[in-house]
Motif scaffolding. Structure first.
Motif, PDB file in Angstrom:
ATOM      1  N   UNK A   1       0.822  -1.204   0.000  1.00 46.59           N
ATOM      2  CA  UNK A   1       0.000   0.000   0.000  1.00 46.59           C
ATOM      3  C   UNK A   1       0.858   1.257   0.000  1.00 46.59           C
ATOM      4  N   UNK A   2       1.873   1.291   0.889  1.00 38.09           N
ATOM      5  CA  UNK A   2       2.714   2.481   1.020  1.00 38.09           C
ATOM      6  C   UNK A   2       3.538   2.713  -0.238  1.00 38.09           C
ATOM      7  N   UNK A   3       4.063   1.628  -0.796  1.00 32.11           N
ATOM      8  CA  UNK A   3       4.902   1.786  -1.989  1.00 32.11           C
ATOM      9  C   UNK A   3       4.103   2.256  -3.205  1.00 32.11           C
ATOM     10  N   UNK A   4       2.816   2.011  -3.186  1.00 33.76           N
ATOM     11  CA  UNK A   4       1.989   2.403  -4.332  1.00 33.76           C
ATOM     12  C   UNK A   4       1.477   3.826  -4.269  1.00 33.76           C
ATOM     13  N   UNK A   5       1.702   4.523  -3.167  1.00 29.89           N
ATOM     14  CA  UNK A   5       1.224   5.898  -3.039  1.00 29.89           C
ATOM     15  C   UNK A   5       2.159   6.870  -3.774  1.00 29.89           C
ATOM     16  N   UNK A   6       1.608   7.758  -4.551  1.00 32.30           N
ATOM     17  CA  UNK A   6       2.400   8.764  -5.271  1.00 32.30           C
ATOM     18  C   UNK A   6       2.648  10.003  -4.413  1.00 32.30           C
ATOM     19  N   UNK A   7       1.700  10.292  -3.510  1.00 35.22           N
ATOM     20  CA  UNK A   7       1.819  11.473  -2.656  1.00 35.22           C
ATOM     21  C   UNK A   7       1.731  11.039  -1.206  1.00 35.22           C
ATOM     22  N   UNK A   8       2.746  11.357  -0.434  1.00 37.83           N
ATOM     23  CA  UNK A   8       2.819  10.933   0.948  1.00 37.83           C
ATOM     24  C   UNK A   8       1.700  11.544   1.808  1.00 37.83           C
ATOM     25  N   UNK A   9       1.208  12.715   1.414  1.00 36.35           N
ATOM     26  CA  UNK A   9       0.170  13.350   2.228  1.00 36.35           C
ATOM     27  C   UNK A   9      -1.162  12.602   2.190  1.00 36.35           C
ATOM     28  N   UNK A  10      -1.299  11.650   1.223  1.00 33.82           N
ATOM     29  CA  UNK A  10      -2.519  10.833   1.141  1.00 33.82           C
ATOM     30  C   UNK A  10      -2.487   9.649   2.094  1.00 33.82           C
ATOM     31  N   UNK A  11      -1.304   9.413   2.725  1.00 32.14           N
ATOM     32  CA  UNK A  11      -1.140   8.211   3.537  1.00 32.14           C
ATOM     33  C   UNK A  11      -2.173   8.081   4.668  1.00 32.14           C
ATOM     34  N   UNK A  12      -2.455   9.149   5.470  1.00 37.79           N
ATOM     35  CA  UNK A  12      -3.440   8.986   6.563  1.00 37.79           C
ATOM     36  C   UNK A  12      -4.828   8.590   6.054  1.00 37.79           C
ATOM     37  N   UNK A  13      -5.243   9.174   4.935  1.00 39.04           N
ATOM     38  CA  UNK A  13      -6.574   8.863   4.382  1.00 39.04           C
ATOM     39  C   UNK A  13      -6.629   7.431   3.843  1.00 39.04           C
ATOM     40  N   UNK A  14      -5.521   7.066   3.165  1.00 36.43           N
ATOM     41  CA  UNK A  14      -5.489   5.718   2.585  1.00 36.43           C
ATOM     42  C   UNK A  14      -5.379   4.668   3.672  1.00 36.43           C
ATOM     43  N   UNK A  15      -4.663   5.026   4.760  1.00 34.97           N
ATOM     44  CA  UNK A  15      -4.516   4.083   5.861  1.00 34.97           C
ATOM     45  C   UNK A  15      -5.870   3.818   6.519  1.00 34.97           C
ATOM     46  N   UNK A  16      -6.664   4.896   6.691  1.00 38.56           N
ATOM     47  CA  UNK A  16      -7.996   4.753   7.284  1.00 38.56           C
ATOM     48  C   UNK A  16      -8.860   3.833   6.429  1.00 38.56           C
ATOM     49  N   UNK A  17      -8.841   4.016   5.126  1.00 38.03           N
ATOM     50  CA  UNK A  17      -9.624   3.175   4.212  1.00 38.03           C
ATOM     51  C   UNK A  17      -9.129   1.745   4.225  1.00 38.03           C
ATOM     52  N   UNK A  18      -7.784   1.589   4.323  1.00 39.07           N
ATOM     53  CA  UNK A  18      -7.170   0.258   4.302  1.00 39.07           C
ATOM     54  C   UNK A  18      -7.616  -0.567   5.496  1.00 39.07           C
ATOM     55  N   UNK A  19      -7.705   0.093   6.662  1.00 35.35           N
ATOM     56  CA  UNK A  19      -8.148  -0.609   7.875  1.00 35.35           C
ATOM     57  C   UNK A  19      -9.557  -1.186   7.684  1.00 35.35           C
ATOM     58  N   UNK A  20     -10.456  -0.376   7.131  1.00 34.77           N
ATOM     59  CA  UNK A  20     -11.838  -0.834   6.938  1.00 34.77           C
ATOM     60  C   UNK A  20     -11.962  -1.883   5.831  1.00 34.77           C
ATOM     61  N   UNK A  21     -11.050  -1.833   4.866  1.00 32.87           N
ATOM     62  CA  UNK A  21     -11.031  -2.891   3.850  1.00 32.87           C
ATOM     63  C   UNK A  21     -10.719  -4.242   4.484  1.00 32.87           C
ATOM     64  N   UNK A  22      -9.788  -4.245   5.443  1.00 33.49           N
ATOM     65  CA  UNK A  22      -9.437  -5.479   6.137  1.00 33.49           C
ATOM     66  C   UNK A  22     -10.585  -5.945   7.036  1.00 33.49           C
ATOM     67  N   UNK A  23     -11.249  -4.978   7.683  1.00 30.82           N
ATOM     68  CA  UNK A  23     -12.400  -5.349   8.511  1.00 30.82           C
ATOM     69  C   UNK A  23     -13.486  -6.013   7.666  1.00 30.82           C
ATOM     70  N   UNK A  24     -13.801  -5.377   6.527  1.00 27.83           N
ATOM     71  CA  UNK A  24     -14.825  -5.930   5.632  1.00 27.83           C
ATOM     72  C   UNK A  24     -14.410  -7.291   5.105  1.00 27.83           C
TER      73      UNK A  24
END
Length: 249
Positions: A16-39
């Motif tokens: 996930x981290x290696x695929x991000x182009x902009x580091x400032x998107x990391x907190x938002x993507x991390x939040x979504x990633x957590x819920x993807x794992x929950x689902x």
């Protein structure tokens, strides 16, 4: 039942981290990633899958019971309509009878022998109704429709049918004494054995009526009748009918 497609496993954190182009998107993507794992985790829980199937099964059972009980609901609706009609019997006014009669007729329930004498039923629509031996005497039925209805042996004396439609109705042996039929459409109506004594037929449409076996027409007013069959006027006048255009004056 159609099962939902197998959910796709979310990527691991490093991917996930290696695929991000902009580091400032990391907190938002991390939040979504957590819920993807929950689902994803919940989708693999068999208990939830069972609940999903039970929910669909309960919906199917509800639909089956709805249609199974539809007959009982229809009978209840018919019973309520007849109760309205019978309760208001012999009373003036509508009393809900217009809606009740139309509802029963829409469900093709025979209205044989129904008693709505003296009722206020202006504009009632009873096309194709079976009104054999019905009592509509003295009722206010102006602007009503009885197209293709069966009014054989019906009691219609003293009723006000002004402007009503009786096209192709069966009025055989009906009692139409003193009935107000001004401006009515009687095209194709069967009048064998009907009693039209003192009926008001001014401006009525008499095209193709069955008239040769009318039982009585004495004092019936035939002024201004329209499209009467050949020979009808002469026969009617000979048998006591009158032509009085200004009878209301």
């Amino acid at each position: 039942m159609i099962s939902p497609p197998e959910p796709k496993r979310p990527p691991d954190w490093n991917t996930l981290v290696s695929g991000l182009r902009h580091r400032w998107l990391l907190p938002f993507r991390a939040f979504e990633w957590i819920w993807e794992w929950v689902a994803y985790a919940l989708s693999r829980w068999s208990f939830l899958e069972v609940l999903d199937h039970l929910g669909r099964l309960s919906l199917l059972v509800g639909v089956i019971f709805y249609f199974h009980e539809s007959g009982a609901r229809i009978r209840q609706r018919h019973d309520q309509a007849w109760q309205v009609i019978n309760t208001a019997q012999g009373k003036g006014g509508s009393g809900g009878r217009i809606e009740a009669l139309q509802s029963l007729n829409a469900d093709k329930v025979p209205l044989v022998g129904v008693d709505a004498s003296g009722a206020f039923l202006q504009g009632v629509r009873l096309d194709h109704a079976n009104l054999l031996r019905a009592d509509l005497s003295g009722a206010d039925l102006r602007g009503s429709s009885f197209r293709d209805a069966n009014l054989t042996y019906a009691y219609l004396h003293d009723a006000n049918f002004r402007g009503s439609d009786f096209e192709h109705a069966v009025l055989s042996n009906a009692d139409l004494q003193d009935a107000d039929l001004v401006g009515c459409n009687l095209a194709g109506a069967k009048l064998d054995g009907a009693d039209l004594t003192s009926a008001d037929l001014r401006s009525a449409n008499l095209k193709d009526i069955g008239w040769k076996h009318i039982s009585a027409i004495k004092q019936a007013n035939i002024a201004g009748m329209k499209d009467a069959p050949e020979g009808f006027r002469e026969w009617a006048l000979k048998n006591g009918a009158v032509e009085a255009p200004d009878a209301d004056n």
